[in-house]
Design a protein around this motif. Structure first.
Motif, PDB file in Angstrom:
ATOM      1  N   UNK A 149       0.759  -1.203   0.066  1.00  0.00           N
ATOM      2  CA  UNK A 149       0.083  -0.045  -0.027  1.00  0.00           C
ATOM      3  C   UNK A 149       0.815   1.508  -0.147  1.00  0.00           C
ATOM      4  N   UNK A 150       2.197   1.322   0.665  1.00  0.00           N
ATOM      5  CA  UNK A 150       2.989   2.349   0.658  1.00  0.00           C
ATOM      6  C   UNK A 150       3.469   2.630  -0.714  1.00  0.00           C
ATOM      7  N   UNK A 155       2.865   6.705  -5.447  1.00  0.00           N
ATOM      8  CA  UNK A 155       2.309   6.858  -6.780  1.00  0.00           C
ATOM      9  C   UNK A 155       1.211   7.760  -7.291  1.00  0.00           C
ATOM     10  N   UNK A 156       0.357   7.563  -6.263  1.00  0.00           N
ATOM     11  CA  UNK A 156      -1.054   8.220  -6.365  1.00  0.00           C
ATOM     12  C   UNK A 156      -1.375   9.464  -5.373  1.00  0.00           C
ATOM     13  N   UNK A 157      -0.476   9.479  -4.468  1.00  0.00           N
ATOM     14  CA  UNK A 157      -0.583  10.369  -3.163  1.00  0.00           C
ATOM     15  C   UNK A 157      -1.188   9.670  -2.087  1.00  0.00           C
ATOM     16  N   UNK A 158      -1.247  10.161  -0.826  1.00  0.00           N
ATOM     17  CA  UNK A 158      -1.359   9.664   0.488  1.00  0.00           C
ATOM     18  C   UNK A 158      -2.924   8.999   0.430  1.00  0.00           C
ATOM     19  N   UNK A 159      -3.876   9.876   0.551  1.00  0.00           N
ATOM     20  CA  UNK A 159      -5.181   9.191   0.760  1.00  0.00           C
ATOM     21  C   UNK A 159      -5.691   8.546  -0.582  1.00  0.00           C
ATOM     22  N   UNK A 160      -5.469   9.088  -1.598  1.00  0.00           N
ATOM     23  CA  UNK A 160      -5.992   8.592  -2.807  1.00  0.00           C
ATOM     24  C   UNK A 160      -5.107   7.138  -3.103  1.00  0.00           C
ATOM     25  N   UNK A 161      -3.924   7.158  -2.779  1.00  0.00           N
ATOM     26  CA  UNK A 161      -3.169   5.784  -2.922  1.00  0.00           C
ATOM     27  C   UNK A 161      -3.760   4.636  -1.853  1.00  0.00           C
ATOM     28  N   UNK A 287     -19.780   9.746  -3.639  1.00  0.00           N
ATOM     29  CA  UNK A 287     -19.328   9.972  -5.000  1.00  0.00           C
ATOM     30  C   UNK A 287     -17.970   9.156  -5.186  1.00  0.00           C
ATOM     31  N   UNK A 288     -17.886   8.906  -6.582  1.00  0.00           N
ATOM     32  CA  UNK A 288     -16.645   8.148  -6.908  1.00  0.00           C
ATOM     33  C   UNK A 288     -15.353   9.121  -6.555  1.00  0.00           C
ATOM     34  N   UNK A 289     -14.400   8.396  -6.016  1.00  0.00           N
ATOM     35  CA  UNK A 289     -13.226   9.133  -5.602  1.00  0.00           C
ATOM     36  C   UNK A 289     -12.173   9.124  -6.827  1.00  0.00           C
ATOM     37  N   UNK A 290     -12.369  10.435  -7.674  1.00  0.00           N
ATOM     38  CA  UNK A 290     -11.483  10.519  -8.604  1.00  0.00           C
ATOM     39  C   UNK A 290     -10.071  11.015  -8.214  1.00  0.00           C
ATOM     40  N   UNK A 291      -9.121  10.238  -7.902  1.00  0.00           N
ATOM     41  CA  UNK A 291      -7.777  10.669  -7.496  1.00  0.00           C
ATOM     42  C   UNK A 291      -7.176  11.644  -8.214  1.00  0.00           C
ATOM     43  N   UNK A 292      -6.339  12.424  -7.682  1.00  0.00           N
ATOM     44  CA  UNK A 292      -5.688  13.510  -8.351  1.00  0.00           C
ATOM     45  C   UNK A 292      -4.150  13.516  -8.294  1.00  0.00           C
ATOM     46  N   UNK A 293      -3.554  13.831  -9.370  1.00  0.00           N
ATOM     47  CA  UNK A 293      -2.057  14.192  -9.181  1.00  0.00           C
ATOM     48  C   UNK A 293      -1.811  15.568  -9.503  1.00  0.00           C
ATOM     49  N   UNK A 294      -2.902  16.512  -9.137  1.00  0.00           N
ATOM     50  CA  UNK A 294      -2.809  17.969  -9.305  1.00  0.00           C
ATOM     51  C   UNK A 294      -2.323  18.458  -8.146  1.00  0.00           C
ATOM     52  N   UNK A 295      -0.956  18.871  -7.965  1.00  0.00           N
ATOM     53  CA  UNK A 295      -0.635  19.321  -6.482  1.00  0.00           C
ATOM     54  C   UNK A 295      -1.184  20.650  -6.313  1.00  0.00           C
ATOM     55  N   UNK A 296      -1.422  21.608  -7.423  1.00  0.00           N
ATOM     56  CA  UNK A 296      -1.881  22.733  -7.066  1.00  0.00           C
ATOM     57  C   UNK A 296      -3.214  22.990  -6.495  1.00  0.00           C
ATOM     58  N   UNK A 297      -4.112  22.025  -7.059  1.00  0.00           N
ATOM     59  CA  UNK A 297      -5.507  21.589  -6.733  1.00  0.00           C
ATOM     60  C   UNK A 297      -5.509  21.072  -5.220  1.00  0.00           C
TER      61      UNK A 297
END
Length: 329
Positions: A149-150, A155-161, A287-297
């Motif tokens: 899991x780590x 790869x995807x970020x903390x909560x999203x991963x 809602x569906x958790x659309x994981x994000x790689x956008x650090x600014x968001x």
């Protein structure tokens, strides 16, 4: 009830279904179980635990019974996924080819059934997240479930991963929350004087976005569509609606709101009031958790949490976008 019995049903209706027909589909669902969660505009979740005992049927039989009823009574065929969790049931319904069908996955089948699926088929994984996983060599759900899991969090970020890793293993403790077709949420700004100033109109609209987002977050909801209404001095109105790329209660609303005001083509028209309405409201937790790689968001969302806390403590207009304060002075 046997431990191998799936307990969640995810129902997908045909796209562009009229709202009144969608409501009738929801009524058919409530005949099976009292625990129905509407997912407008064309889906729903059903908790089958009580229904299995009440009807004396297995989950697959109940799903087939639903299809017969919607076809015979409404002329609507549905795709029904059944599984031990929301993720499995929703992933299953998406694997059914239109116009309709039933796919039931029992708990002991989950691991083997998910393993060969492409990662983008897992409910909640969007195209950008799939692309990131592909770049790491994770093309199948089974591979995603096998890595630590780590690693997925890196790869995807903390909560999203963490969510992606859990759901690839069939872990999803979210309950089905009873919810009827939701109402809308509306905010309005009335100008003290009719205005020709385009910058003033956009600043007022930005203020409405902030108020609407804050209200939705406090209600733990997200919106799938926005409607903008302009009122003119002679009493006439102009309105237009636009769907969001994905349900949201955050500053993503701003982009859609600006597209709506641009579509009005105001030029030299005087405006007396603006109304922004959120439609197709969903429970934000489901809602569906659309994981994000956008650090600014992600940074904007973190700032948004702080802004909400300050405004909750000291008043609704204590902190916000500088543009709205400049034009309010």
């Amino acid at each position: 009830m046997a431990p191998e019995t799936p307990t969640v049903m995810h129902v997908r209706c045909p796209g562009h279904l009229p709202e009144d027909t969608y409501r009738q589909v929801l009524e058919q669902l409530t005949e099976l179980s009292p625990v129905v969660q509407a997912l407008p505009p064309s889906a729903a979740l059903v908790d089958l635990r009580g229904a299995l005992t009440y009807h004396g049927k297995d989950a697959h039989h109940l799903a087939e019974m639903l299809r017969v009823r919607t076809i015979s009574r409404l002329g609507v065929d549905v795709r029904v996924g059944v599984g031990p969790s929301i993720t499995v049931a929703a992933t299953a319904s998406a694997r059914i080819e239109p116009p309709g069908g039933v796919l039931a996955i029992t708990p002991h089948e989950v691991t083997d059934w998910l393993a060969p699926l492409p990662v983008e088929a897992l409910h909640g994984i969007g195209p950008r997240q799939a692309e990131a996983l592909h770049a790491y060599g994770l093309h199948r759900v089974g591979l995603l479930a096998a890595v630590p899991s780590a690693t997925v969090r890196r790869v995807l970020g903390g909560r999203a991963g963490r969510l992606a890793a859990d759901r690839a293993r069939g872990i999803d403790p979210r309950p089905v929350t009873p919810r009827a077709l939701p109402a809308s949420a509306t905010v309005t700004h009335v100008f003290p004087r009719h205005t020709l100033d385009g910058a003033e109109v956009r600043a007022a609209l930005l203020g409405l976005v902030g108020r609407l987002g804050h209200r939705l977050r406090h209600r733990h909801q997200a919106t799938g569509a926005l409607t903008l209404t302009l009122r003119f001095p002679d009493g006439t109105t102009w309105d237009k609606s636009r769907r969001l790329p994905r349900p949201s209660a955050h500053d993503d609303l701003r982009t859609t709101a600006y597209r709506l005001i641009d579509a009005a083509g105001l030029q030299r028209a005087r405006v007396s009031a603006l109304t922004l309405r959120a439609d197709d409201l969903l429970d934000a937790a489901h809602t569906a958790d659309q994981l994000t790689l956008d650090t600014s968001r992600e940074a904007r969302l973190a700032a948004e949490i702080t802004t909400d806390r300050i405004n909750d403590k000291y008043g609704p207009h204590t902190i916000g976008w500088a543009t709205t304060f400049r034009h309010a002075s």
